[in-house]
Design an enzyme around this catalytic site. Structure first.
Site, mmCIF file in Angstrom:
data_model
loop_
_atom_site.group_PDB
_atom_site.id
_atom_site.type_symbol
_atom_site.label_atom_id
_atom_site.label_comp_id
_atom_site.label_asym_id
_atom_site.label_seq_id
_atom_site.Cartn_x
_atom_site.Cartn_y
_atom_site.Cartn_z
ATOM 1 N N GLY A 76 8.222 0.684 11.166
ATOM 2 C CA GLY A 76 8.671 0.240 9.835
ATOM 3 C C GLY A 76 9.727 1.168 9.265
ATOM 4 N N GLN B 116 11.563 0.217 2.926
ATOM 5 C CA GLN B 116 11.689 1.160 1.806
ATOM 6 C C GLN B 116 11.008 2.489 2.132
ATOM 7 N N ASP C 287 8.791 -4.239 18.277
ATOM 8 C CA ASP C 287 8.083 -5.093 17.325
ATOM 9 C C ASP C 287 6.589 -4.752 17.419
ATOM 10 N N GLN D 260 4.524 -7.373 7.532
ATOM 11 C CA GLN D 260 5.046 -8.454 6.690
ATOM 12 C C GLN D 260 4.430 -8.115 5.340
ATOM 13 N N SER D 261 5.222 -7.521 4.453
ATOM 14 C CA SER D 261 4.625 -6.856 3.296
ATOM 15 C C SER D 261 4.678 -7.687 2.018
ATOM 16 N N THR E 206 -3.346 -0.601 1.052
ATOM 17 C CA THR E 206 -2.773 -1.153 -0.181
ATOM 18 C C THR E 206 -3.808 -1.443 -1.262
ATOM 19 N N GLU F 143 -3.767 -4.022 -2.838
ATOM 20 C CA GLU F 143 -4.101 -5.451 -2.698
ATOM 21 C C GLU F 143 -5.499 -5.632 -2.115
ATOM 22 N N TYR G 147 -2.282 -11.584 3.245
ATOM 23 C CA TYR G 147 -1.800 -10.199 3.385
ATOM 24 C C TYR G 147 -2.946 -9.216 3.132
ATOM 25 N N LYS H 274 -4.710 -6.662 5.795
ATOM 26 C CA LYS H 274 -4.750 -5.212 5.556
ATOM 27 C C LYS H 274 -6.193 -4.694 5.519
ATOM 28 N N HIS I 96 4.669 0.794 -5.236
ATOM 29 C CA HIS I 96 5.695 1.821 -5.425
ATOM 30 C C HIS I 96 7.059 1.241 -5.108
ATOM 31 N N ARG J 226 13.901 -0.780 -2.872
ATOM 32 C CA ARG J 226 12.885 -1.824 -2.835
ATOM 33 C C ARG J 226 13.529 -3.152 -2.399
HETATM 34 P P1 NAP Z 1 9.028 -3.069 3.501
HETATM 35 O O1 NAP Z 1 10.195 -2.507 2.762
HETATM 36 O O2 NAP Z 1 8.810 -4.531 3.526
HETATM 37 O O3 NAP Z 1 9.129 -2.525 5.013
HETATM 38 C C1 NAP Z 1 8.345 -3.055 6.036
HETATM 39 C C2 NAP Z 1 8.866 -2.533 7.357
HETATM 40 O O4 NAP Z 1 8.105 -3.138 8.400
HETATM 41 C C3 NAP Z 1 10.338 -2.892 7.643
HETATM 42 O O5 NAP Z 1 10.921 -1.840 8.360
HETATM 43 C C4 NAP Z 1 10.212 -4.109 8.526
HETATM 44 O O6 NAP Z 1 11.325 -4.342 9.359
HETATM 45 C C5 NAP Z 1 9.012 -3.691 9.351
HETATM 46 N N1 NAP Z 1 8.374 -4.811 10.045
HETATM 47 C C6 NAP Z 1 7.942 -5.986 9.545
HETATM 48 N N2 NAP Z 1 7.404 -6.744 10.517
HETATM 49 C C7 NAP Z 1 7.520 -6.025 11.658
HETATM 50 C C8 NAP Z 1 7.189 -6.272 12.999
HETATM 51 N N3 NAP Z 1 6.636 -7.425 13.387
HETATM 52 N N4 NAP Z 1 7.432 -5.311 13.935
HETATM 53 C C9 NAP Z 1 8.021 -4.154 13.562
HETATM 54 N N5 NAP Z 1 8.381 -3.857 12.311
HETATM 55 C C10 NAP Z 1 8.131 -4.798 11.367
HETATM 56 O O7 NAP Z 1 7.686 -2.417 2.976
HETATM 57 P P2 NAP Z 1 7.448 -1.008 2.223
HETATM 58 O O8 NAP Z 1 7.459 -1.267 0.765
HETATM 59 O O9 NAP Z 1 8.322 0.029 2.807
HETATM 60 O O10 NAP Z 1 5.926 -0.728 2.612
HETATM 61 C C11 NAP Z 1 5.581 0.006 3.778
HETATM 62 C C12 NAP Z 1 4.153 -0.304 4.169
HETATM 63 O O11 NAP Z 1 3.283 0.023 3.093
HETATM 64 C C13 NAP Z 1 3.873 -1.760 4.477
HETATM 65 O O12 NAP Z 1 2.896 -1.800 5.491
HETATM 66 C C14 NAP Z 1 3.293 -2.323 3.189
HETATM 67 O O13 NAP Z 1 2.448 -3.414 3.463
HETATM 68 C C15 NAP Z 1 2.527 -1.109 2.690
HETATM 69 N N6 NAP Z 1 2.375 -0.981 1.244
HETATM 70 C C16 NAP Z 1 3.455 -1.047 0.424
HETATM 71 C C17 NAP Z 1 3.307 -0.856 -0.944
HETATM 72 C C18 NAP Z 1 4.465 -0.911 -1.880
HETATM 73 O O14 NAP Z 1 4.249 -1.060 -3.082
HETATM 74 N N7 NAP Z 1 5.693 -0.738 -1.417
HETATM 75 C C19 NAP Z 1 2.029 -0.600 -1.459
HETATM 76 C C20 NAP Z 1 0.952 -0.522 -0.590
HETATM 77 C C21 NAP Z 1 1.134 -0.705 0.765
HETATM 78 P P3 NAP Z 1 12.617 -5.185 8.846
HETATM 79 O O15 NAP Z 1 13.418 -4.222 8.022
HETATM 80 O O16 NAP Z 1 13.268 -5.587 10.094
HETATM 81 O O17 NAP Z 1 12.091 -6.329 8.024
HETATM 82 O O1 G4F Z 2 6.463 -7.313 -6.649
HETATM 83 P P1 G4F Z 2 5.383 -8.155 -6.110
HETATM 84 O O2 G4F Z 2 5.766 -9.212 -5.151
HETATM 85 O O3 G4F Z 2 4.314 -7.157 -5.510
HETATM 86 P P2 G4F Z 2 2.752 -7.319 -5.143
HETATM 87 O O4 G4F Z 2 2.377 -8.723 -4.947
HETATM 88 O O5 G4F Z 2 1.987 -6.537 -6.152
HETATM 89 O O6 G4F Z 2 2.701 -6.591 -3.724
HETATM 90 C C1 G4F Z 2 3.348 -5.334 -3.519
HETATM 91 O O7 G4F Z 2 2.449 -4.301 -3.824
HETATM 92 C C2 G4F Z 2 1.286 -4.232 -2.981
HETATM 93 C C3 G4F Z 2 0.431 -3.061 -3.477
HETATM 94 O O8 G4F Z 2 -0.335 -3.492 -4.563
HETATM 95 C C4 G4F Z 2 1.734 -4.025 -1.551
HETATM 96 F F1 G4F Z 2 0.658 -3.915 -0.730
HETATM 97 C C5 G4F Z 2 2.603 -5.186 -1.114
HETATM 98 O O9 G4F Z 2 3.082 -4.943 0.217
HETATM 99 C C6 G4F Z 2 3.814 -5.278 -2.064
HETATM 100 O O10 G4F Z 2 4.613 -4.146 -1.869
HETATM 101 O O11 G4F Z 2 4.611 -8.869 -7.321
HETATM 102 C C7 G4F Z 2 4.049 -8.132 -8.384
HETATM 103 C C8 G4F Z 2 3.525 -9.104 -9.430
HETATM 104 C C9 G4F Z 2 2.637 -10.203 -8.855
HETATM 105 O O12 G4F Z 2 1.521 -10.373 -9.680
HETATM 106 C C10 G4F Z 2 3.493 -11.450 -8.898
HETATM 107 O O13 G4F Z 2 2.769 -12.675 -9.062
HETATM 108 O O14 G4F Z 2 4.634 -9.777 -10.018
HETATM 109 C C11 G4F Z 2 4.337 -11.160 -10.124
HETATM 110 N N1 G4F Z 2 5.593 -11.899 -10.169
HETATM 111 C C12 G4F Z 2 6.029 -12.630 -11.227
HETATM 112 N N2 G4F Z 2 7.188 -13.200 -10.933
HETATM 113 C C13 G4F Z 2 6.505 -12.012 -9.186
HETATM 114 C C14 G4F Z 2 7.517 -12.830 -9.672
HETATM 115 N N3 G4F Z 2 6.543 -11.481 -7.955
HETATM 116 C C15 G4F Z 2 7.622 -11.746 -7.177
HETATM 117 N N4 G4F Z 2 7.708 -11.188 -5.948
HETATM 118 N N5 G4F Z 2 8.638 -12.569 -7.608
HETATM 119 C C16 G4F Z 2 8.630 -13.140 -8.846
HETATM 120 O O15 G4F Z 2 9.537 -13.872 -9.220
#
Ligand code: NAP
Ligand code: G4F
Length: 342
Positions: free
Chosen positions: A9, A13, A64, A89-90, A133, A135, A157, A161, A187, A192
């Site tokens: 990954g 981000q 992958d 697939q996040s 997460t 979630e 999702y 997880k 975060h 992002r």
């Molecule tokens: P992100 O920006 O969506 O990055 C996901 C990464 O995974 C990207 O590099 C993506 O590649 C890669 N990926 C997706 N499917 C893959 C596959 N089949 N094989 C190899 N690589 C693959 O997510 P992030 O925000 O950096 O989050 C990092 C991790 O933390 C994720 O596992 C997410 O579920 C978890 N997480 C995120 C948050 C948050 O708020 N950001 C919170 C809790 C947990 P591409 O660039 O090619 O798409």
């Molecule tokens: O930004 P979101 O899509 O993030 P969500 O669903 O909280 O998930 C993110 O955080 C998780 C950790 O808690 C990670 F595990 C996950 O990988 C990802 O990074 O949506 C945040 C909130 C949701 O309640 C959604 O229903 O915003 C609400 N929302 C309202 N309008 C929207 C929209 N979300 C998105 N993506 N797009 C909208 O137009």
């Protein structure tokens, strides 16, 4: 000898911030990127161009997470000291449309890496970090959520997880692998993805400010999230792997606001005056001339919503001596300033 880290990954981000962090700590960083039809390395190109690549301390591999042979071969060839599984697939809403693929990547992806560690007999060498997460708490709306709170995932999702979470614990207990779960709350950062709500709001309102867009369409405005800065959170990931024993920890800011209030903060930062009118799908924000700035669109509502996420990371503060450095207003300023200058 320099430590070797392998990041699945790397193009995401968190992968990009973690790579920067580890390179500063003098690691050799191996990253796994997917082949895509258009370039997907925008978040790491600046690292690639720095001296790291010349010194062979930043090395990219195609791969992958759904490809077991590839995962095993890389683990065997690199024999990393630390593996960070950030590949997923996040996107929660996308997981409703693509549940099988989400399970394959997000649940079985973790299993593939853990099996590779076991298969290559690296149990005593390689430490494993699983990107867990908030979630996982899903429909358990009792806040704040800490390490003892019940899991009740509310999306494919979240369920995927949950498997990753438990298989990480299982491999730790069964095979003595140093494996841990970071249960991270939302975060964000200027890096992002554009379809997550914070970045969507920042980019949408910046375009409206520049008169390049008229209206921004959103879904549920009343979901509450605990939003921190990705740079702070990757440090917590690393700290978790530096402990004597593997331990699962919640990482959060301990503060939450609604999506609607996030809109208000960004609008204020951009000096866009908005007035909220209506209810439900008819709720909108208008400017002083009555032009619709924000409207709701049912496309962005999910089959199930996670309404209330607020973390309690006192345990992480105690064990890791970690706390978030960036507050929400500074995070918004960073995102808005970068977007306005993009
Ligand atoms: P992100 O920006 O969506 O990055 C996901 C990464 O995974 C990207 O590099 C993506 O590649 C890669 N990926 C997706 N499917 C893959 C596959 N089949 N094989 C190899 N690589 C693959 O997510 P992030 O925000 O950096 O989050 C990092 C991790 O933390 C994720 O596992 C997410 O579920 C978890 N997480 C995120 C948050 C948050 O708020 N950001 C919170 C809790 C947990 P591409 O660039 O090619 O798409
Ligand atoms: O930004 P979101 O899509 O993030 P969500 O669903 O909280 O998930 C993110 O955080 C998780 C950790 O808690 C990670 F595990 C996950 O990988 C990802 O990074 O949506 C945040 C909130 C949701 O309640 C959604 O229903 O915003 C609400 N929302 C309202 N309008 C929207 C929209 N979300 C998105 N993506 N797009 C909208 O137009």
């Amino acid at each position: 000898m320099k430590k070797k880290a392998l990041i699945f990954g790397i193009t995401g981000q968190d992968g990009s911030y973690l790579a920067e962090f580890l390179l500063k700590k003098k690691y050799i960083v191996h990253g796994v990127k997917r082949r895509s039809s258009s370039i997907n390395t925008g978040r790491i190109d600046h690292i690639y161009q720095e001296p790291y690549t010349k010194k062979r301390t930043f090395i990219l591999h195609y791969g992958d997470i759904t490809d077991s042979l590839l995962v095993t071969r890389l683990v065997n060839e690199i024999k990393p000291d630390e593996i960070y599984n950030l590949a997923a697939q996040s996107h929660v809403q996308v997981s409703f449309e693509s549940p099988e693929y989400t399970a394959n990547a997000d649940a079985l992806g973790a299993l593939r890496i853990l099996e590779a560690i076991r298969f290559t007999k690296l149990e005593n060498k390689t430490k494993y970090y699983q990107a867990g997460t908030s979630e996982l708490f899903g429909r358990n709306e009792k806040t704040p959520q800490n390490e003892k709170a019940n899991f009740y995932p509310a999306s494919p999702y979240g369920v995927a997880k949950l498997y990753a979470h438990w298989i990480t614990i299982n491999y730790k207990e069964a095979y003595n692998i140093f494996a841990c779960n970071g249960v991270l709350f939302n975060h964000e950062s200027p890096r992002r993805g554009e379809t997550f709500v914070t970045q969507k709001i920042v980019q949408g309102l910046c375009k409206i400010k520049k008169r390049k867009q008229n209206t921004l369409y959103l879904g549920n405005l009343y979901a509450k999230r605990d939003w921190g800065h990705a740079r702070d959170y990757v440090e917590a990931m690393w700290l978790m792997l530096q402990q004597k024993k593997p331990i699962d920890l919640v990482i959060s800011t301990g503060k939450q606001i609604t999506v609607k209030n996030f809109v208000n903060k960004v609008a204020r930062k951009l000096n866009i005056k908005i007035f909220w009118r209506g209810k439900g799908l008819n709720e909108k924000a208008i400017d002083k001339k009555g032009k619709v700035i924000i409207a709701c669109d049912k496309t962005y509502y999910r089959p199930l919503e996670v309404n209330n996420l607020l973390g309690d990371s006192r345990k992480a503060k105690k064990i890791l001596n970690w706390k978030p450095k960036v507050n929400l207003d500074d995070l918004i300023s960073e995102m808005v300033n970068l977007e306005m200058n993009r």
